[in-house]
Design a protein around this motif. Structure first.
Motif, PDB file in Angstrom:
ATOM      1  N   LEU A   8     -10.708 -13.492   2.605  1.00 21.80           N
ATOM      2  CA  LEU A   8      -9.698 -13.334   3.655  1.00 21.80           C
ATOM      3  C   LEU A   8      -8.330 -13.940   3.311  1.00 21.80           C
ATOM      4  CD1 LEU A   8     -11.688 -13.628   6.971  1.00 21.80           C
ATOM      5  CD2 LEU A   8     -10.773 -11.606   5.857  1.00 21.80           C
ATOM      6  N   PRO A   9      -8.233 -15.083   2.618  1.00 19.89           N
ATOM      7  CA  PRO A   9      -6.891 -15.575   2.261  1.00 19.89           C
ATOM      8  C   PRO A   9      -6.110 -14.634   1.356  1.00 19.89           C
ATOM      9  CG  PRO A   9      -8.459 -17.348   2.110  1.00 19.89           C
ATOM     10  CD  PRO A   9      -9.251 -16.100   2.346  1.00 19.89           C
ATOM     11  N   VAL A  10      -6.785 -13.737   0.649  1.00 15.03           N
ATOM     12  CA  VAL A  10      -6.088 -12.771  -0.198  1.00 15.03           C
ATOM     13  C   VAL A  10      -5.197 -11.869   0.645  1.00 15.03           C
ATOM     14  CG1 VAL A  10      -6.466 -10.808  -1.739  1.00 15.03           C
ATOM     15  CG2 VAL A  10      -7.861 -12.846  -1.965  1.00 15.03           C
ATOM     16  N   LEU A  11      -5.605 -11.583   1.864  1.00 19.37           N
ATOM     17  CA  LEU A  11      -4.812 -10.729   2.743  1.00 19.37           C
ATOM     18  C   LEU A  11      -3.567 -11.427   3.265  1.00 19.37           C
ATOM     19  CD1 LEU A  11      -7.689  -9.133   4.822  1.00 19.37           C
ATOM     20  CD2 LEU A  11      -6.504  -8.160   2.860  1.00 19.37           C
ATOM     21  N   LEU A  12      -3.529 -12.752   3.178  1.00 20.95           N
ATOM     22  CA  LEU A  12      -2.391 -13.509   3.704  1.00 20.95           C
ATOM     23  C   LEU A  12      -1.317 -13.786   2.666  1.00 20.95           C
ATOM     24  CD1 LEU A  12      -4.380 -16.088   5.840  1.00 20.95           C
ATOM     25  CD2 LEU A  12      -3.302 -13.969   6.593  1.00 20.95           C
ATOM     26  N   ILE A  13      -1.571 -13.465   1.403  1.00 20.91           N
ATOM     27  CA  ILE A  13      -0.565 -13.680   0.356  1.00 20.91           C
ATOM     28  C   ILE A  13       0.549 -12.656   0.551  1.00 20.91           C
ATOM     29  CG2 ILE A  13      -0.128 -13.623  -2.126  1.00 20.91           C
ATOM     30  CD1 ILE A  13      -3.015 -14.523  -2.514  1.00 20.91           C
ATOM     31  N   PRO A  14       1.778 -13.119   0.738  1.00 18.60           N
ATOM     32  CA  PRO A  14       2.867 -12.159   1.012  1.00 18.60           C
ATOM     33  C   PRO A  14       3.260 -11.363  -0.219  1.00 18.60           C
ATOM     34  CG  PRO A  14       3.738 -14.362   0.837  1.00 18.60           C
ATOM     35  CD  PRO A  14       2.237 -14.493   0.737  1.00 18.60           C
ATOM     36  N   LYS A  15       3.771 -10.185   0.028  1.00 19.81           N
ATOM     37  CA  LYS A  15       4.291  -9.342  -1.042  1.00 19.81           C
ATOM     38  C   LYS A  15       5.675  -9.860  -1.417  1.00 19.81           C
ATOM     39  CE  LYS A  15       4.147  -5.061   0.001  1.00 19.81           C
ATOM     40  NZ  LYS A  15       4.306  -3.641   0.263  1.00 19.81           N
ATOM     41  N   PRO A  16       6.024  -9.878  -2.706  1.00 21.74           N
ATOM     42  CA  PRO A  16       7.344 -10.388  -3.100  1.00 21.74           C
ATOM     43  C   PRO A  16       8.478  -9.516  -2.558  1.00 21.74           C
ATOM     44  CG  PRO A  16       6.074  -9.687  -5.022  1.00 21.74           C
ATOM     45  CD  PRO A  16       5.220  -9.484  -3.834  1.00 21.74           C
ATOM     46  N   LEU A  17       9.634 -10.141  -2.327  1.00 16.52           N
ATOM     47  CA  LEU A  17      10.794  -9.405  -1.827  1.00 16.52           C
ATOM     48  C   LEU A  17      11.394  -8.514  -2.899  1.00 16.52           C
ATOM     49  CD1 LEU A  17      12.684 -12.092   0.275  1.00 16.52           C
ATOM     50  CD2 LEU A  17      11.404 -10.129   1.091  1.00 16.52           C
ATOM     51  N   ASN A  18      11.310  -8.929  -4.128  1.00 16.50           N
ATOM     52  CA  ASN A  18      11.893  -8.168  -5.226  1.00 16.50           C
ATOM     53  C   ASN A  18      11.018  -6.947  -5.514  1.00 16.50           C
ATOM     54  OD1 ASN A  18      13.055  -7.217  -7.541  1.00 16.50           O
ATOM     55  ND2 ASN A  18      13.204  -9.232  -8.515  1.00 16.50           N
ATOM     56  N   PRO A  19      11.533  -5.731  -5.355  1.00 17.79           N
ATOM     57  CA  PRO A  19      10.719  -4.541  -5.603  1.00 17.79           C
ATOM     58  C   PRO A  19      10.237  -4.416  -7.049  1.00 17.79           C
ATOM     59  CG  PRO A  19      12.698  -3.957  -4.388  1.00 17.79           C
ATOM     60  CD  PRO A  19      12.844  -5.387  -4.803  1.00 17.79           C
ATOM     61  N   ALA A  20      10.923  -5.064  -7.979  1.00 22.78           N
ATOM     62  CA  ALA A  20      10.497  -5.002  -9.372  1.00 22.78           C
ATOM     63  C   ALA A  20       9.184  -5.751  -9.593  1.00 22.78           C
ATOM     64  CB  ALA A  20      11.581  -5.572 -10.272  1.00 22.78           C
ATOM     65  N   LEU A  21       8.842  -6.654  -8.714  1.00 19.16           N
ATOM     66  CA  LEU A  21       7.618  -7.443  -8.860  1.00 19.16           C
ATOM     67  C   LEU A  21       6.422  -6.850  -8.113  1.00 19.16           C
ATOM     68  CD1 LEU A  21       9.100 -11.021  -8.504  1.00 19.16           C
ATOM     69  CD2 LEU A  21       8.440  -9.828 -10.589  1.00 19.16           C
ATOM     70  N   TRP A  22       6.612  -5.765  -7.383  1.00 22.22           N
ATOM     71  CA  TRP A  22       5.513  -5.200  -6.592  1.00 22.22           C
ATOM     72  C   TRP A  22       4.382  -4.711  -7.480  1.00 22.22           C
ATOM     73  CZ3 TRP A  22       8.783  -1.910  -2.724  1.00 22.22           C
ATOM     74  CH2 TRP A  22       9.354  -2.765  -1.785  1.00 22.22           C
ATOM     75  N   PHE A  23       4.693  -4.080  -8.608  1.00 23.95           N
ATOM     76  CA  PHE A  23       3.643  -3.584  -9.495  1.00 23.95           C
ATOM     77  C   PHE A  23       2.840  -4.743 -10.077  1.00 23.95           C
ATOM     78  CE2 PHE A  23       2.109  -2.270 -13.676  1.00 23.95           C
ATOM     79  CZ  PHE A  23       1.282  -1.229 -13.286  1.00 23.95           C
ATOM     80  N   SER A  24       3.528  -5.780 -10.530  1.00 23.72           N
ATOM     81  CA  SER A  24       2.838  -6.949 -11.082  1.00 23.72           C
ATOM     82  C   SER A  24       1.959  -7.613 -10.029  1.00 23.72           C
ATOM     83  CB  SER A  24       3.844  -7.963 -11.616  1.00 23.72           C
ATOM     84  OG  SER A  24       4.643  -7.380 -12.596  1.00 23.72           O
ATOM     85  N   HIS A  25       2.479  -7.702  -8.826  1.00 25.07           N
ATOM     86  CA  HIS A  25       1.730  -8.320  -7.737  1.00 25.07           C
ATOM     87  C   HIS A  25       0.480  -7.506  -7.407  1.00 25.07           C
ATOM     88  CE1 HIS A  25       1.025 -10.554  -4.058  1.00 25.07           C
ATOM     89  NE2 HIS A  25       0.975  -9.415  -3.396  1.00 25.07           N
ATOM     90  N   SER A  26       0.623  -6.192  -7.324  1.00 30.76           N
ATOM     91  CA  SER A  26      -0.532  -5.371  -6.982  1.00 30.76           C
ATOM     92  C   SER A  26      -1.568  -5.384  -8.113  1.00 30.76           C
ATOM     93  CB  SER A  26      -0.107  -3.948  -6.668  1.00 30.76           C
ATOM     94  OG  SER A  26       0.460  -3.335  -7.804  1.00 30.76           O
ATOM     95  N   MET A  27      -1.130  -5.429  -9.367  1.00 33.94           N
ATOM     96  CA  MET A  27      -2.080  -5.518 -10.480  1.00 33.94           C
ATOM     97  C   MET A  27      -2.817  -6.855 -10.467  1.00 33.94           C
ATOM     98  SD  MET A  27      -2.094  -2.687 -12.003  1.00 33.94           S
ATOM     99  CE  MET A  27      -2.947  -3.048 -13.511  1.00 33.94           C
ATOM    100  N   PHE A  28      -2.099  -7.936 -10.206  1.00 31.32           N
ATOM    101  CA  PHE A  28      -2.745  -9.247 -10.129  1.00 31.32           C
ATOM    102  C   PHE A  28      -3.769  -9.286  -9.009  1.00 31.32           C
ATOM    103  CE2 PHE A  28      -2.851 -13.432  -8.110  1.00 31.32           C
ATOM    104  CZ  PHE A  28      -3.424 -14.162  -9.139  1.00 31.32           C
TER     105      PHE A  28
END
Length: 87
Positions: A8-28
């Motif tokens: 459940l804490p995984v759902l609370l991690i915010p998405k980064p504001l920088n759109p360039a980091l969205w792919f890295s965040h989703s892969m992680f």
């Protein structure tokens, strides 16, 4: 439901504001969930509850879904600032 406390804490991690980091965040996040499911092998009920919560968050487009960015949701004002996006 002991294993649900690690999911459940995984759902609370915010998405980064920088759109360039969205792919890295989703892969992680995807690799973290895959490795967690393979290593810890949560019970069926916990896995179904987590997948249902993930589906509801992504389906509602509240902006915290790490799988994709909803086209109808607006970005924060700071995301359009070239000083932040360009870094």
């Amino acid at each position: 439901m002991y294993c649900l406390q690690w999911l459940l804490p995984v759902l609370l991690i915010p998405k980064p504001l920088n759109p360039a980091l969205w792919f890295s965040h989703s892969m992680f996040m995807g690799f973290y969930l895959l490795s967690f499911l393979l290593e810890r092998k949560p019970c069926t009920i916990c896995a179904l509850v987590f997948l249902a919560a993930l589906f509801l968050i992504c389906y509602s487009c509240w902006g915290n879904c790490f799988l994709y960015h909803c086209t109808g949701s607006h970005l924060p004002e700071s995301a359009h600032d070239p000083r932040i996006v360009g870094t």
